[in-house]
Design an enzyme around this catalytic site. Structure first.
Site, PDB file in Angstrom:
ATOM      1  N   ASP A  38      -9.300  -4.097  10.435  1.00  0.00           N
ATOM      2  CA  ASP A  38      -8.559  -3.371   9.406  1.00  0.00           C
ATOM      3  C   ASP A  38      -7.897  -4.429   8.522  1.00  0.00           C
ATOM      4  OD1 ASP A  38      -6.568  -2.170   7.902  1.00  0.00           O
ATOM      5  OD2 ASP A  38      -5.985  -0.744   9.463  1.00  0.00           O
ATOM      6  N   LYS A  53      -5.584  -0.696  -0.523  1.00  0.00           N
ATOM      7  CA  LYS A  53      -4.504  -1.410  -1.209  1.00  0.00           C
ATOM      8  C   LYS A  53      -4.973  -2.191  -2.437  1.00  0.00           C
ATOM      9  CE  LYS A  53      -1.161  -1.452   2.565  1.00  0.00           C
ATOM     10  NZ  LYS A  53      -0.129  -0.582   2.018  1.00  0.00           N
ATOM     11  N   PHE A 111      -0.870  -0.588  12.713  1.00  0.00           N
ATOM     12  CA  PHE A 111      -0.712   0.518  11.763  1.00  0.00           C
ATOM     13  C   PHE A 111      -2.054   0.738  11.092  1.00  0.00           C
ATOM     14  CE2 PHE A 111       0.144   2.800   7.912  1.00  0.00           C
ATOM     15  CZ  PHE A 111       1.046   3.766   8.338  1.00  0.00           C
TER      16      PHE A 111
HETATM   17  C1  PLP Z   1      -3.252  -2.313   7.951  1.00  0.00           C
HETATM   18  C2  PLP Z   1      -3.169  -0.953   7.333  1.00  0.00           C
HETATM   19  N1  PLP Z   1      -4.085  -0.033   7.633  1.00  0.00           N
HETATM   20  C3  PLP Z   1      -4.055   1.198   7.090  1.00  0.00           C
HETATM   21  C4  PLP Z   1      -3.060   1.574   6.220  1.00  0.00           C
HETATM   22  C5  PLP Z   1      -3.056   2.944   5.610  1.00  0.00           C
HETATM   23  O1  PLP Z   1      -3.399   2.886   4.283  1.00  0.00           O
HETATM   24  P1  PLP Z   1      -3.084   4.108   3.291  1.00  0.00           P
HETATM   25  O2  PLP Z   1      -1.601   4.236   3.199  1.00  0.00           O
HETATM   26  O3  PLP Z   1      -3.732   3.733   1.995  1.00  0.00           O
HETATM   27  O4  PLP Z   1      -3.706   5.321   3.901  1.00  0.00           O
HETATM   28  C6  PLP Z   1      -2.066   0.639   5.884  1.00  0.00           C
HETATM   29  C7  PLP Z   1      -0.964   1.013   4.989  1.00  0.00           C
HETATM   30  O5  PLP Z   1       0.083   0.423   4.969  1.00  0.00           O
HETATM   31  C8  PLP Z   1      -2.127  -0.649   6.454  1.00  0.00           C
HETATM   32  O6  PLP Z   1      -1.205  -1.582   6.175  1.00  0.00           O
END
Ligand code: PLP
Length: 415
Positions: A235, A265, A150
């Site tokens: 990520d 986050k 994700f």
């Molecule tokens: C691993 C990871 N990458 C990217 C995102 C996307 O972040 P945002 O919702 O702040 O755009 C999330 C959100 O849950 C995430 O858990």
């Protein structure tokens, strides 16, 4: 029980009325729990009726130091009273200091600030492509990501997100993304090639079920990225900022050094902020005008993030993550009801995968937990996800887990 925080009842509307208004006015892309959260302190939250909840989700790993942490609140107030936006046409001290502190704390030489995780990943994708274009005038555009990942909801990051359910209906999707099974050493070796410009991976997959990379997997990616001159992107939007007991989850694997790490986050201590961290060598592919964001690098958020970073990095918080993570796992294991196939994760990033008997019931179970006064997340339909504040106290954790155990025991005995 209510905290001494004032209940903000300016609206004079009941929870039911507010929920009804929200349902009528929001674009229905979420299904929020039917209550109105009103205020919080530490790992506790209260709704408009004064019902108490232990927060074992931290707003999806955002409130890493809980609610109303005194020093974070103070930093926000002080900076709000001075200056809260300038645009990136001008420097401000909190943003400069935060960037320098992130560089000092990490592998990175350069930082780009965004407002969210998706934007941090979008920046990473653009930078990797630009970097490849400085080496090769054609080709080398492919980005490899992993099944179950994700990475966000923008068109590029939803394409990087190797889950069909998030992409359905949004085609045509941007080209150049290839998916590889997570933790499959051989498959990755077959997929990576001279055409690969970047590999993007969550060291622990969050949204799809708290699945850690197997020992050696990140190293394997690094070795092959070096061979094919591809950029390695971690990520760490969910797994970073101390969540696993180290600043970044990849640090648990010896000898690994990424080219790019993305954060969001917990970075802003609860306020919206994302960041892309990179090396000088890769970062220099970007020059003035190549990328930007009006709100990226807000001084109020940066002032809060600086305090959060300092606290999160402290040995006390890191030790608390380990201790409370062990305790949380122990409580789930002691339950002994054979409800879980597996309990996995690291530090305070824990997933409990439900047995087939409870298949697809993660949402219902988290709802039952809520009615027992504890907020738990799901990850996919079969995993209960625990991401409590990193500074959660023994009392808060044990009260929360008592409520979880009570809920699961009731469920097991059919009540
Ligand atoms: C691993 C990871 N990458 C990217 C995102 C996307 O972040 P945002 O919702 O702040 O755009 C999330 C959100 O849950 C995430 O858990």
């Amino acid at each position: 029980m209510t905290s001494n925080a004032q209940s903000s009842r300016h609206s004079q509307l009941s929870s039911e009325e507010l929920v009804a208004r929200g349902k009528a006015a929001y674009l229905p892309v979420y299904s929020p729990r039917e209550m109105i959260l009103d205020h919080g302190k530490g790992a506790r939250l209260w709704d408009l009726e004064g019902r108490e909840y232990i927060d074992l989700g931290s707003g999806i790993a955002v409130n890493a130091l809980g609610h109303q942490e005194e020093d974070l609140v103070q930093a926000a107030i002080e900076q709000t009273r001075k200056l809260w936006h300038t645009s990136n046409m001008y420097y401000t001290e909190p943003v400069i200091r935060l960037a320098a502190e992130l560089v000092e704390a990490s592998f990175a030489d350069r930082v780009f600030f965004s407002n969210s995780g998706a934007e941090a990943n979008e920046a990473a994708i653009k930078l990797a492509r630009k970097y490849a274009s400085t080496k090769k005038t054609s080709g080398k555009r492919e980005i490899i990501t992993f099944n179950g990942s994700f990475h966000g909801r923008t068109l590029a990051t939803v394409t990087a997100t190797a889950q069909a359910k998030h992409q359905k209906g949004f085609d045509p999707l941007p080209g150049g993304f290839t998916y590889c099974p997570y933790n499959d050493f051989n498959a990755f070796e077959k997929i990576i090639s001279e055409e690969t410009c970047a590999v993007m991976i969550e060291p622990i997959q969050g949204e799809s079920g708290i699945t850690p990379a197997e020992p050696g997997f990140l190293k394997h990616l690094q070795t092959l990225c070096h061979k094919y001159d591809a950029v390695l992107i971690f990520d760490e939007i969910q797994s970073g900022m101390g969540r696993t007991g180290r600043l970044f989850a990849y640090e648990w694997e010896e000898g690994v050094k990424p080219d790019i790490v993305t954060l969001a986050k917990a970075l802003g201590g609860g306020l919206p902020m994302g960041a892309m961290l990179t090396t000088e060598a890769v970062g220099k592919a970007f020059s003035v005008g190549d990328h930007g964001s009006t709100f990226g690098g807000n001084p109020v958020v940066a002032a809060v993030a600086r305090v959060a970073l300092q606290k999160i990095r402290s040995p006390q918080i890191m030790a608390n993550v380990k201790r409370q993570g062990d305790q949380l796992r122990k409580r789930l294991q002691e339950l002994n009801l054979d409800m879980f196939k597996e309990i996995r994760g690291k530090g305070l990033m824990i997933g409990a995968e439900l047995q087939d008997q409870w298949k697809d019931q993660a949402y219902e179970i988290t709802e039952k937990c809520r009615h027992h006064g504890v907020l738990v997340l799901q990850a996919g339909n079969n995993v209960l996800r625990f991401l409590p504040p990193l500074n959660i106290t023994d009392e808060e954790l044990n009260t929360g887990m008592d409520r979880v155990i009570e809920t699961l025991s009731d469920l097991h005995s059919g009540q």
